[in-house]
Design an enzyme around this catalytic site. Structure first.
Site, mmCIF file in Angstrom:
data_model
loop_
_atom_site.group_PDB
_atom_site.id
_atom_site.type_symbol
_atom_site.label_atom_id
_atom_site.label_comp_id
_atom_site.label_asym_id
_atom_site.label_seq_id
_atom_site.Cartn_x
_atom_site.Cartn_y
_atom_site.Cartn_z
ATOM 1 N N GLU A 86 6.301 -1.402 -5.739
ATOM 2 C CA GLU A 86 8.495 -1.739 -6.041
ATOM 3 C C GLU A 86 8.224 -1.333 -7.817
ATOM 4 O O GLU A 86 6.697 -2.069 -8.351
ATOM 5 C CB GLU A 86 9.251 -2.590 -5.875
ATOM 6 C CG GLU A 86 8.334 -4.345 -5.967
ATOM 7 C CD GLU A 86 8.944 -5.077 -5.156
ATOM 8 O OE1 GLU A 86 9.821 -5.650 -5.529
ATOM 9 O OE2 GLU A 86 8.652 -5.184 -3.760
ATOM 10 N N CYS A 100 8.400 -3.244 -15.374
ATOM 11 C CA CYS A 100 7.153 -3.719 -14.531
ATOM 12 C C CYS A 100 6.879 -3.249 -13.504
ATOM 13 O O CYS A 100 7.053 -2.383 -12.824
ATOM 14 C CB CYS A 100 8.297 -5.016 -14.244
ATOM 15 S SG CYS A 100 7.148 -6.192 -13.612
ATOM 16 N N CYS A 107 -1.536 -7.105 -2.232
ATOM 17 C CA CYS A 107 -2.608 -8.390 -3.226
ATOM 18 C C CYS A 107 -3.379 -8.802 -1.856
ATOM 19 O O CYS A 107 -2.580 -8.915 -1.411
ATOM 20 C CB CYS A 107 -1.695 -8.787 -4.371
ATOM 21 S SG CYS A 107 -2.539 -9.266 -5.315
ATOM 22 N N GLY A 156 -0.140 -6.558 -6.953
ATOM 23 C CA GLY A 156 -0.990 -6.262 -7.450
ATOM 24 C C GLY A 156 -1.830 -6.854 -8.327
ATOM 25 O O GLY A 156 -1.340 -7.652 -9.459
ATOM 26 N N GLU A 157 -3.659 -7.245 -8.472
ATOM 27 C CA GLU A 157 -3.919 -7.626 -9.541
ATOM 28 C C GLU A 157 -4.702 -6.162 -10.374
ATOM 29 O O GLU A 157 -6.028 -6.039 -9.992
ATOM 30 C CB GLU A 157 -5.053 -8.314 -8.896
ATOM 31 C CG GLU A 157 -6.057 -9.173 -9.755
ATOM 32 C CD GLU A 157 -5.745 -9.554 -11.011
ATOM 33 O OE1 GLU A 157 -4.439 -10.530 -10.783
ATOM 34 O OE2 GLU A 157 -6.370 -9.480 -12.209
ATOM 35 N N SER A 188 -0.753 -8.813 -16.980
ATOM 36 C CA SER A 188 -0.732 -10.166 -16.405
ATOM 37 C C SER A 188 -1.903 -9.768 -15.410
ATOM 38 O O SER A 188 -1.744 -9.326 -14.036
ATOM 39 C CB SER A 188 0.416 -10.562 -16.257
ATOM 40 O OG SER A 188 0.607 -11.990 -15.137
ATOM 41 N N CYS A 334 8.516 -9.737 -7.699
ATOM 42 C CA CYS A 334 7.411 -9.994 -7.419
ATOM 43 C C CYS A 334 7.223 -9.397 -5.630
ATOM 44 O O CYS A 334 6.686 -10.459 -5.086
ATOM 45 C CB CYS A 334 7.012 -11.425 -6.944
ATOM 46 S SG CYS A 334 7.360 -12.317 -8.522
HETATM 47 N N1 SAH Z 1 -1.706 -10.468 -10.272
HETATM 48 C C1 SAH Z 1 -1.065 -10.423 -11.407
HETATM 49 C C2 SAH Z 1 0.348 -9.638 -12.250
HETATM 50 C C3 SAH Z 1 1.613 -11.044 -10.922
HETATM 51 S S1 SAH Z 1 2.972 -11.029 -11.432
HETATM 52 C C4 SAH Z 1 -0.696 -12.220 -11.900
HETATM 53 O O1 SAH Z 1 -1.759 -13.040 -11.291
HETATM 54 O O2 SAH Z 1 -0.953 -12.225 -12.833
HETATM 55 C C5 SAH Z 1 3.171 -11.387 -12.987
HETATM 56 C C6 SAH Z 1 3.539 -13.474 -12.952
HETATM 57 O O3 SAH Z 1 4.881 -13.660 -11.678
HETATM 58 C C7 SAH Z 1 1.988 -14.406 -12.146
HETATM 59 O O4 SAH Z 1 2.120 -15.116 -13.026
HETATM 60 C C8 SAH Z 1 2.778 -14.780 -11.083
HETATM 61 O O5 SAH Z 1 1.438 -15.392 -10.692
HETATM 62 C C9 SAH Z 1 3.881 -14.257 -11.422
HETATM 63 N N2 SAH Z 1 5.021 -15.385 -10.119
HETATM 64 C C10 SAH Z 1 4.180 -14.472 -8.956
HETATM 65 N N3 SAH Z 1 5.221 -14.683 -8.056
HETATM 66 C C11 SAH Z 1 6.578 -16.248 -8.559
HETATM 67 C C12 SAH Z 1 7.181 -16.296 -7.668
HETATM 68 N N4 SAH Z 1 7.783 -16.701 -5.915
HETATM 69 N N5 SAH Z 1 7.910 -17.103 -9.246
HETATM 70 C C13 SAH Z 1 7.728 -17.206 -10.134
HETATM 71 N N6 SAH Z 1 6.383 -16.366 -10.487
HETATM 72 C C14 SAH Z 1 5.704 -16.303 -9.661
#
Ligand code: SAH
Length: 348
Positions: A86, A100, A107, A156-157, A188, A334
């Site tokens: 997505e 985004c 992941c 994903g990372e 991120s 997410c």
């Molecule tokens: N893999 C990357 C990108 C993830 S998404 C990372 O870990 O940074 C971007 C941000 O949203 C990250 O900080 C992630 O930890 C956060 N995130 C993921 N799920 C979430 C949720 N349910 N509520 C709030 N933030 C969330």
């Protein structure tokens, strides 16, 4: 897929001069055209050979296109192998138009509060698949508008698919791409020290220095390991050292993301610990109230608790921003859409 190839590769595949590849690029990036038939300054014969080889500019299938009340739009795209990701278009009243994007299918990090990793890791996206998400979101905007920002915060990372990601970002930020300033592109990461160092060295060697955001989410290793399994391998200190190195090489202020989860990392003593951990760093803390996900008990703290936490950080001298939730109604956060979509989703 044509988006897998850069200009010179494309020119050599078809045995045409580079300016032909430049023309195609203009159609795709500036004029938002994805149908080769509409690229009218190319000869009919050339268009036909492009169609024969690639079909269309895009090779994914748009399975869902949802629009929320706040004009957040979300696409669920299915690739040729049936895997789905997505991507989201966010709009704000400052005129920001932010894409985004995802970098992987699933992941491997399995952070407990995140829907993306709940069903594990499937594969990396190719550079063309990453580019396709950006271009598709750009097309959703009216013809006179363009994306102004990109955040690599989808599924994903990113640092585990860095090569393909950097190709895609370097393409869209180029003058004959979308001409986006590199300061408007944020990657991120969960915090993989080797990846952060690689990214810093890429800049040191002349590569583009994108903004880096690190998902810290906890003021100490005990809490962090309980919500981010990767922390047991690379702890906070290692990540902060890598972040310092990135700052030294690039001069770019790092963002630390901190998802506030009720009863887990939102207490006053956690705020004090966070201030001590980050004070003296040229950094900004991005507070993200948890977006609750299906099959998880974790909750968002009350508004009061969030405010108190933020005020404590501010009075401790940290720079703080709160990230507003957008597109809740369309599962915009997410990996939730991919997870919730059934196999029999309607094709629009
Ligand atoms: N893999 C990357 C990108 C993830 S998404 C990372 O870990 O940074 C971007 C941000 O949203 C990250 O900080 C992630 O930890 C956060 N995130 C993921 N799920 C979430 C949720 N349910 N509520 C709030 N933030 C969330």
């Amino acid at each position: 897929m044509i988006l897998e190839y850069d200009k010179s590769m494309l020119a050599s595949i078809f045995g045409v001069p580079l300016f032909r590849a430049n023309q195609i690029r203009r159609w795709i990036f500036s004029r938002k055209v994805s149908d080769f038939n509409l690229m009218t300054d190319l000869s009919r014969e050339f268009r036909l050979s492009l169609i024969e080889r690639f079909g269309s500019v895009f090779h994914g299938k748009e399975l869902l296109h949802e629009i929320s009340d706040d004009f957040t739009e979300k696409l669920l795209i299915e690739w040729l192998d049936g895997e789905r990701v997505e991507c989201v278009l966010l709009r704000d009243d400052r005129g920001h138009r932010t894409a985004c994007i995802s970098t992987q299918v699933g992941c491997a990090m399995r952070c407990v509060f995140c829907a993306s990793g709940m069903n594990g890791f499937v594969r990396n996206l190719t550079r063309g698949e990453i580019l396709e998400q950006i271009l598709r979101l750009n097309i959703l905007l009216p013809s006179e508008e363009r994306l102004t920002h990109i955040v690599v915060m989808g599924i994903g990372e990113p640092l585990l698919n860095l090569h393909s990601l950097l190709y895609a970002l370097d393409e869209v930020t180029s003058v004959d791409g979308l001409d986006l300033s590199i300061r408007r592109v944020t990657i991120s990461t969960v915090g993989i020290p080797a990846g952060i160092i690689r990214l810093a060295d890429y800049v040191k060697e002349g590569g583009k220095g994108y903004k880096l955001a690190i998902s810290l989410h906890a003021p100490n290793n005990k809490i962090r390991s309980s919500i981010i399994p990767e922390n047991k391998i690379h702890n906070i200190q290692e990540i902060l050292n890598a972040a310092d190195y990135y700052f030294k090489q690039t001069g770019r202020r790092i963002t630390f993301e901190y998802t506030l989860i009720e009863g887990v990392n939102d207490r006053p003593e956690h705020a004090i610990e966070l201030v001590n951990l980050l004070s003296g760093k040229t950094a900004i803390v991005n507070i993200i109230p948890l977006n609750p996900i299906k099959d998880s008990e974790l909750k968002t703290p009350s508004k009061q608790v969030i405010e108190q936490f933020v005020n404590q950080l501010k009075s401790g001298g940290l720079q703080v921003k709160i990230r507003m939730r957008k597109g809740d109604k369309i599962n915009a956060a997410c990996g939730q859409l991919r997870r919730n979509a059934t196999k029999n989703v309607t094709i629009q």
